[in-house]
Design a protein around this motif. Structure first.
Motif, short mmCIF file in Angstrom:
data_model
loop_
_atom_site.label_atom_id
_atom_site.label_comp_id
_atom_site.label_asym_id
_atom_site.label_seq_id
_atom_site.Cartn_x
_atom_site.Cartn_y
_atom_site.Cartn_z
N LEU A 250 0.84 -1.20 0.00
CA LEU A 250 0.00 0.00 0.00
C LEU A 250 0.87 1.25 0.00
N LYS A 251 1.89 1.26 0.84
CA LYS A 251 2.80 2.41 0.92
C LYS A 251 3.47 2.66 -0.42
N LYS A 252 3.94 1.59 -1.07
CA LYS A 252 4.59 1.72 -2.37
C LYS A 252 3.61 2.26 -3.41
N SER A 253 2.39 1.74 -3.42
CA SER A 253 1.38 2.15 -4.41
C SER A 253 1.00 3.62 -4.25
N LYS A 254 0.92 4.09 -3.01
CA LYS A 254 0.53 5.48 -2.77
C LYS A 254 1.57 6.47 -3.26
N GLY A 255 2.77 6.01 -3.53
CA GLY A 255 3.82 6.87 -4.05
C GLY A 255 3.86 6.95 -5.58
N ILE A 256 2.95 6.28 -6.26
CA ILE A 256 2.94 6.26 -7.73
C ILE A 256 1.89 7.25 -8.23
N ALA A 257 2.34 8.36 -8.81
CA ALA A 257 1.45 9.45 -9.24
C ALA A 257 0.47 9.02 -10.33
N GLU A 258 0.87 8.09 -11.21
CA GLU A 258 0.01 7.68 -12.33
C GLU A 258 -1.26 6.97 -11.86
N LEU A 259 -1.25 6.48 -10.64
CA LEU A 259 -2.42 5.77 -10.14
C LEU A 259 -3.62 6.67 -9.96
N LYS A 260 -3.39 7.97 -9.79
CA LYS A 260 -4.51 8.91 -9.66
C LYS A 260 -5.38 8.89 -10.92
N VAL A 261 -4.78 8.75 -12.07
CA VAL A 261 -5.54 8.67 -13.33
C VAL A 261 -6.34 7.38 -13.36
N TRP A 262 -5.72 6.26 -12.99
CA TRP A 262 -6.40 4.96 -12.98
C TRP A 262 -7.60 4.99 -12.03
N LEU A 263 -7.44 5.60 -10.88
CA LEU A 263 -8.51 5.61 -9.88
C LEU A 263 -9.73 6.44 -10.29
N THR A 264 -9.61 7.28 -11.30
CA THR A 264 -10.78 8.03 -11.77
C THR A 264 -11.71 7.15 -12.59
N VAL A 265 -11.20 6.02 -13.11
CA VAL A 265 -12.04 5.14 -13.94
C VAL A 265 -12.10 3.70 -13.45
N ALA A 266 -11.25 3.34 -12.52
CA ALA A 266 -11.18 1.94 -12.07
C ALA A 266 -10.76 1.89 -10.60
N THR A 267 -10.52 0.69 -10.12
CA THR A 267 -10.19 0.46 -8.71
C THR A 267 -8.85 -0.26 -8.59
N ILE A 268 -8.15 -0.01 -7.49
CA ILE A 268 -6.92 -0.74 -7.19
C ILE A 268 -7.09 -1.39 -5.82
N VAL A 269 -6.81 -2.68 -5.76
CA VAL A 269 -6.87 -3.39 -4.48
C VAL A 269 -5.57 -4.14 -4.24
#
Length: 147
Positions: A65-84
């Protein structure tokens, strides 16, 4: 069975279409490359948001979770999908999944990010091998020696 294989089996039984998106890059000594730097699998099911899944062991969920929260590109993914992040663990001979969902709010740059917990592993209660009465059950003889 690896956490990835366990997740594939479980979610396919629930009707999800799931496939591995992690790949091996052979350059140099070789390394594994995740989708968006944090996802091993992509899953889809009618009526549900598309999932990017990081499969790991239960003990590694927090670090993923800590590693994932440091990836800026995930903000784009989270607008249309989910990350678990799915962590598999074993308690009393049975497998359980700990599932943590990243949200767009948790990706903020400010205070400690939050996650939405979907499921948690039950905690195993440990029992002492000693009963309290056993600790003081020594008898002392007439001359002060232990029997």
């Amino acid at each position: 069975m690896s956490p990835t294989a366990r997740f594939l089996k479980h979610y396919r039984q629930l009707g999800w279409v799931v496939d591995v998106v992690e790949r091996f890059v052979a350059r140099g000594h070789g390394y594994r490359k995740d989708f968006l730097g944090c996802a091993d699998l992509i899953a889809a099911k009618p009526g549900e948001k598309v999932l990017a899944i990081q499969a790991t062991s239960a003990s590694n969920v927090a670090s993923r979770l800590k590693k994932s929260k440091g990836i800026a590109e995930l903000k784009v993914w989270l607008t249309v999908a989910t990350i678990v992040v799915v962590g598999w663990g074993r308690r009393d001979g049975k497998w359980f999944a700990r599932i943590e969902e990243l949200t767009l709010d948790s990706m903020g740059d400010e205070a400690e990010p939050e996650t939405v917990t979907r499921a948690k592993l039950p905690r195993k209660k440990r029992k002492s091998q000693w009963a309290s009465a056993d600790l003081f059950a020594m008898e002392v003889g007439d001359e002060g020696e232990q029997k």
